[in-house]
Design an enzyme around this catalytic site. Structure first.
Site, mmCIF file in Angstrom:
data_model
loop_
_atom_site.group_PDB
_atom_site.id
_atom_site.type_symbol
_atom_site.label_atom_id
_atom_site.label_comp_id
_atom_site.label_asym_id
_atom_site.label_seq_id
_atom_site.Cartn_x
_atom_site.Cartn_y
_atom_site.Cartn_z
ATOM 1 N N ASP A 96 0.805 -1.218 0.000
ATOM 2 C CA ASP A 96 0.000 0.000 0.000
ATOM 3 C C ASP A 96 0.838 1.268 0.000
ATOM 4 O O ASP A 96 0.389 2.319 0.437
ATOM 5 C CB ASP A 96 -0.919 0.003 1.229
ATOM 6 C CG ASP A 96 -0.168 -0.287 2.525
ATOM 7 O OD1 ASP A 96 1.064 -0.024 2.581
ATOM 8 O OD2 ASP A 96 -0.790 -0.773 3.478
ATOM 9 N N GLU A 118 -0.402 -9.067 -1.515
ATOM 10 C CA GLU A 118 -0.970 -8.596 -0.257
ATOM 11 C C GLU A 118 -2.202 -7.732 -0.549
ATOM 12 O O GLU A 118 -2.397 -6.666 0.022
ATOM 13 C CB GLU A 118 0.052 -7.835 0.579
ATOM 14 C CG GLU A 118 -0.349 -7.707 2.050
ATOM 15 C CD GLU A 118 0.694 -6.984 2.877
ATOM 16 O OE1 GLU A 118 1.458 -7.652 3.598
ATOM 17 O OE2 GLU A 118 0.737 -5.733 2.813
ATOM 18 N N GLU A 132 -2.120 4.992 3.276
ATOM 19 C CA GLU A 132 -2.084 3.599 2.828
ATOM 20 C C GLU A 132 -3.456 3.035 2.465
ATOM 21 O O GLU A 132 -3.591 2.283 1.488
ATOM 22 C CB GLU A 132 -1.420 2.726 3.895
ATOM 23 C CG GLU A 132 0.083 2.945 4.045
ATOM 24 C CD GLU A 132 0.454 4.090 4.944
ATOM 25 O OE1 GLU A 132 1.667 4.334 5.122
ATOM 26 O OE2 GLU A 132 -0.466 4.755 5.482
ATOM 27 N N HIS A 211 5.872 4.073 14.277
ATOM 28 C CA HIS A 211 6.215 5.037 13.221
ATOM 29 C C HIS A 211 5.006 5.587 12.473
ATOM 30 O O HIS A 211 5.145 6.430 11.604
ATOM 31 C CB HIS A 211 7.136 4.366 12.199
ATOM 32 C CG HIS A 211 6.445 3.308 11.377
ATOM 33 N ND1 HIS A 211 6.205 2.035 11.849
ATOM 34 C CD2 HIS A 211 5.928 3.353 10.133
ATOM 35 C CE1 HIS A 211 5.586 1.337 10.929
ATOM 36 N NE2 HIS A 211 5.393 2.098 9.878
ATOM 37 N N ARG A 213 1.946 7.509 10.847
ATOM 38 C CA ARG A 213 1.569 8.925 10.781
ATOM 39 C C ARG A 213 0.358 9.248 11.647
ATOM 40 O O ARG A 213 0.292 10.298 12.264
ATOM 41 C CB ARG A 213 1.249 9.309 9.325
ATOM 42 C CG ARG A 213 2.444 9.572 8.443
ATOM 43 C CD ARG A 213 1.988 10.155 7.105
ATOM 44 N NE ARG A 213 3.098 10.337 6.173
ATOM 45 C CZ ARG A 213 3.491 9.421 5.301
ATOM 46 N NH1 ARG A 213 2.861 8.262 5.244
ATOM 47 N NH2 ARG A 213 4.498 9.658 4.486
ATOM 48 N N HIS A 244 12.444 5.170 15.136
ATOM 49 C CA HIS A 244 12.357 5.648 13.752
ATOM 50 C C HIS A 244 12.966 7.045 13.650
ATOM 51 O O HIS A 244 12.889 7.842 14.586
ATOM 52 C CB HIS A 244 10.892 5.672 13.317
ATOM 53 C CG HIS A 244 10.676 5.743 11.838
ATOM 54 N ND1 HIS A 244 10.776 6.914 11.126
ATOM 55 C CD2 HIS A 244 10.364 4.784 10.927
ATOM 56 C CE1 HIS A 244 10.524 6.687 9.853
ATOM 57 N NE2 HIS A 244 10.283 5.397 9.698
#
Length: 371
Positions: A96, A118, A132, A211, A213, A244
């Site tokens: 994605d 996937e 995503e 990590h 968003r 990260h």
């Protein structure tokens, strides 16, 4: 001879595409071209050597502080040039990412078939995770071969009106990659040995990753507060956090967690190191999709620090709990794993719902029969 283009740009894509590249290159009827867009350049290059991948086209799309729109426009331009040059019969994309979205879009514009590895993951909330969920829904609209990891993913596509004959249940290639990695590390222990001299054999180590968003801001503040509480309440446990590099992660993590004696903040771990950390962990606190898929194969319970997940199979199987970013919920479930042996075993001894490590072989077989 059929021409197959495989496009990836990030570390998770590289890991999950590696077994597919390995399998397809074995098929004499296929001419395979691998394009790496460079989204995660520094993190991917070691994987190219580890999985013995040959890159045929390497792009350089990343610029400092570029927006998603700028990245998208650059990817579309560069990938269009690549596809026009190679002229594939099918373009394979994974997951994605913006790379996958742009490769699928370019293929659609040029009337080239798309194979989506996937496929079918959904939260059904267009901006969670962002971007995503949008990417994978759009990729699904232009895909000819949907390689789904589970029956839940298959049902998602059927509910969206995708023809059943274009959906193939294969399992997830991340399990293929994990099995390859564990075997390679174990059989070449001197070459791939990573020293964690601060990690004692009798210490319960909790591995942490974060990590996403959608967790930036208050979400990460709450996650860090929960970890701080757990560390103070469990001085005999070690909490290891490969942090990260994104400033939105670095700032709250270092401000809230730095200096606590039993919290180990380390730089982002490469795939080899992280695989070994997963093997050595007691359980894992994460917002990573890949970790949700991998951990059950290593018998590690997972607490998923997201408000929603497109990987509900692992939750439904009992190997993971969706705890969100609520610090009370995170602490309560983590404490239960630390203190309650019966509860721990109920999560640790669950068959992985994402397959048995044969997904790449299945994908190669399907393409050989249907292209």
């Amino acid at each position: 001879m059929k021409r197959i283009s495989i496009v990836f740009g990030t570390r998770p894509e590289a890991i999950k595409m590696a077994p597919v590249i390995q399998q397809l290159r074995k098929v004499e009827e296929f001419e395979v071209s691998v394009c790496f867009t460079g989204q995660h350049k520094e993190m991917v290059l070691p994987l190219i050597d580890f999985f013995d991948l040959k890159i045929d086209s390497m792009l350089d799309v990343m610029q400092p502080n570029q927006s998603l729109a700028t990245l998208t426009s650059t990817l579309v331009r560069e990938l269009d040039s690549y596809v026009a040059s190679f002229k594939p019969d099918i373009v394979l994309v994974q997951g994605d990412t913006t790379t996958a979205f742009c490769a699928a879009l370019v293929s659609f514009y040029r009337k080239i078939k798309v194979g989506h590895i996937e496929a079918g993951l959904r939260t059904h909330t267009i901006d969670s995770p962002f971007p995503e969920e949008f990417n994978r829904q759009v990729i699904g609209k232009v895909t000819a071969f949907h390689f789904v990891p589970t029956n839940v993913a298959k049902r998602n596509l059927l509910d969206e009106g995708v023809p059943s004959e274009s959906i193939y249940l294969t399992g997830n290639t991340v399990i293929d990659a994990l099995q390859f990695a564990v075997k390679k590390i174990d059989t070449n222990s001197d070459s791939y040995k990573v020293e964690f001299d601060w990690l004692k054999a009798d210490t319960k180590m909790v591995l942490i990753t974060g990590h996403r968003r959608e967790n930036f801001g208050v979400g990460f503040e709450n996650i860090c507060k929960a970890i701080s509480t757990l560390a103070q309440n469990n001085p005999d446990c070690l909490f290891v956090y490969p942090v990260h590099l994104n400033p939105n992660v670095q700032e709250p993590v270092n401000r809230i967690l730095n200096g606590l004696q039993n919290i180990k903040l380390i730089p982002p771990a490469d795939y080899i190191s992280f695989t070994q950390l997963m093997e050595k962990s007691f359980f894992i606190l994460t917002d990573s999709g890949g970790v949700q898929e991998e951990a059950p194969s290593l018998n590690k319970p997972i607490l998923v620090m997201r408000e929603s997940t497109e990987r509900m199979e692992v939750v439904d199987a009992g190997a993971a709990v969706l705890v969100g970013t609520d610090p009370v919920r995170i602490v309560n479930y983590a404490q239960k794993l630390i203190n309650d042996d019966k509860f721990y075993k109920s999560m640790a001894n669950v068959a992985n719902p994402y397959g048995n490590g044969k997904a790449a072989e299945e994908i190669a077989s399907i393409l050989l029969k249907n292209l």
